[in-house]
Scaffold this motif. Structure first.
Motif, PDB file in Angstrom:
ATOM      1  N   ALA A  26       0.872  -1.173   0.000  1.00  0.00           N
ATOM      2  CA  ALA A  26       0.000   0.000   0.000  1.00  0.00           C
ATOM      3  C   ALA A  26       0.910   1.225   0.000  1.00  0.00           C
ATOM      4  CB  ALA A  26      -0.908  -0.011   1.218  1.00  0.00           C
ATOM      5  N   VAL A  27       0.749   2.091  -0.987  1.00  0.00           N
ATOM      6  CA  VAL A  27       1.659   3.215  -1.165  1.00  0.00           C
ATOM      7  C   VAL A  27       1.213   4.430  -0.358  1.00  0.00           C
ATOM      8  CG1 VAL A  27       2.563   2.502  -3.395  1.00  0.00           C
ATOM      9  CG2 VAL A  27       0.481   3.853  -3.312  1.00  0.00           C
ATOM     10  N   ASN A  28       2.201   5.154   0.125  1.00  0.00           N
ATOM     11  CA  ASN A  28       1.944   6.415   0.812  1.00  0.00           C
ATOM     12  C   ASN A  28       2.588   7.529  -0.007  1.00  0.00           C
ATOM     13  OD1 ASN A  28       4.669   6.066   1.303  1.00  0.00           O
ATOM     14  ND2 ASN A  28       4.500   6.044   3.522  1.00  0.00           N
ATOM     15  N   GLY A  29       2.559   8.743   0.511  1.00  0.00           N
ATOM     16  CA  GLY A  29       3.134   9.873  -0.212  1.00  0.00           C
ATOM     17  C   GLY A  29       4.614   9.708  -0.489  1.00  0.00           C
ATOM     18  N   GLN A  30       5.353   9.171   0.473  1.00  0.00           N
ATOM     19  CA  GLN A  30       6.789   8.979   0.285  1.00  0.00           C
ATOM     20  C   GLN A  30       7.072   7.965  -0.820  1.00  0.00           C
ATOM     21  OE1 GLN A  30       9.038   7.937   3.798  1.00  0.00           O
ATOM     22  NE2 GLN A  30      10.797   7.303   2.583  1.00  0.00           N
ATOM     23  N   ALA A  31       6.312   6.879  -0.861  1.00  0.00           N
ATOM     24  CA  ALA A  31       6.506   5.874  -1.911  1.00  0.00           C
ATOM     25  C   ALA A  31       6.218   6.476  -3.286  1.00  0.00           C
ATOM     26  CB  ALA A  31       5.622   4.654  -1.659  1.00  0.00           C
ATOM     27  N   MET A  32       5.159   7.278  -3.378  1.00  0.00           N
ATOM     28  CA  MET A  32       4.844   7.925  -4.660  1.00  0.00           C
ATOM     29  C   MET A  32       5.948   8.886  -5.068  1.00  0.00           C
ATOM     30  SD  MET A  32       2.215   6.816  -6.088  1.00  0.00           S
ATOM     31  CE  MET A  32       0.551   6.216  -5.968  1.00  0.00           C
ATOM     32  N   GLU A  33       6.499   9.611  -4.102  1.00  0.00           N
ATOM     33  CA  GLU A  33       7.594  10.536  -4.387  1.00  0.00           C
ATOM     34  C   GLU A  33       8.833   9.777  -4.860  1.00  0.00           C
ATOM     35  OE1 GLU A  33       8.936  14.356  -4.880  1.00  0.00           O
ATOM     36  OE2 GLU A  33       6.927  13.724  -4.286  1.00  0.00           O
ATOM     37  N   GLU A  34       9.102   8.638  -4.247  1.00  0.00           N
ATOM     38  CA  GLU A  34      10.250   7.825  -4.665  1.00  0.00           C
ATOM     39  C   GLU A  34      10.062   7.318  -6.086  1.00  0.00           C
ATOM     40  OE1 GLU A  34      10.896   4.782  -1.725  1.00  0.00           O
ATOM     41  OE2 GLU A  34      11.356   6.237  -0.158  1.00  0.00           O
TER      42      GLU A  34
END
Length: 121
Positions: A26-34
């Motif tokens: 499950a992605v969060n903001g940090q994962a999307m930014e990465e």
């Protein structure tokens, strides 16, 4: 900076990018930014001719947005910052980073791709 939720390996002109946020990615903001930062960097790497985008988790390719993390990051009422004018901008920019990668990207989907996961595929 080294990504926390992505594992990147380059071998024989193929970059392997594995989403690694157990238990269901499950992605969060940090994962999307990465994701948004990683794919243009890989595309600019002259050693890379193709990218395989997969999952390090066995249960799902991507279980969508991390709703628990979103709820935990909310501030108590009265002290919350104003809502962003475009709350989907970070997610869209991650999707576009994969789509606009200058080398071919192959999705190695090893399980369900729900919500944002479907967008990444």
């Amino acid at each position: 900076m080294e990504p926390e939720f992505l594992r990147v390996d380059i071998k024989d002109h193929v970059a392997t990018v594995m989403l690694d946020r157990p238990p269901v990615n499950a992605v969060n903001g940090q994962a999307m930014e990465e994701i948004r930062e990683t794919f243009p960097a890989i595309g600019a790497d002259r050693r890379v001719r193709a990218v395989v985008f997969g999952s390090a988790c066995e249960r799902a390719f991507c279980g969508g947005v991390d709703l628990k993390g979103r709820a935990a990051s909310e501030e108590p009422s009265g002290s919350a910052p104003p809502p962003p004018t475009d709350p989907g901008a970070r997610t869209r920019s991650a999707f576009w980073a994969v789509l606009d990668c200058p080398v071919p990207v192959i999705a190695a989907v090893n399980g369900p791709a729900l919500g944002a996961g479907l967008g990444l595929v």
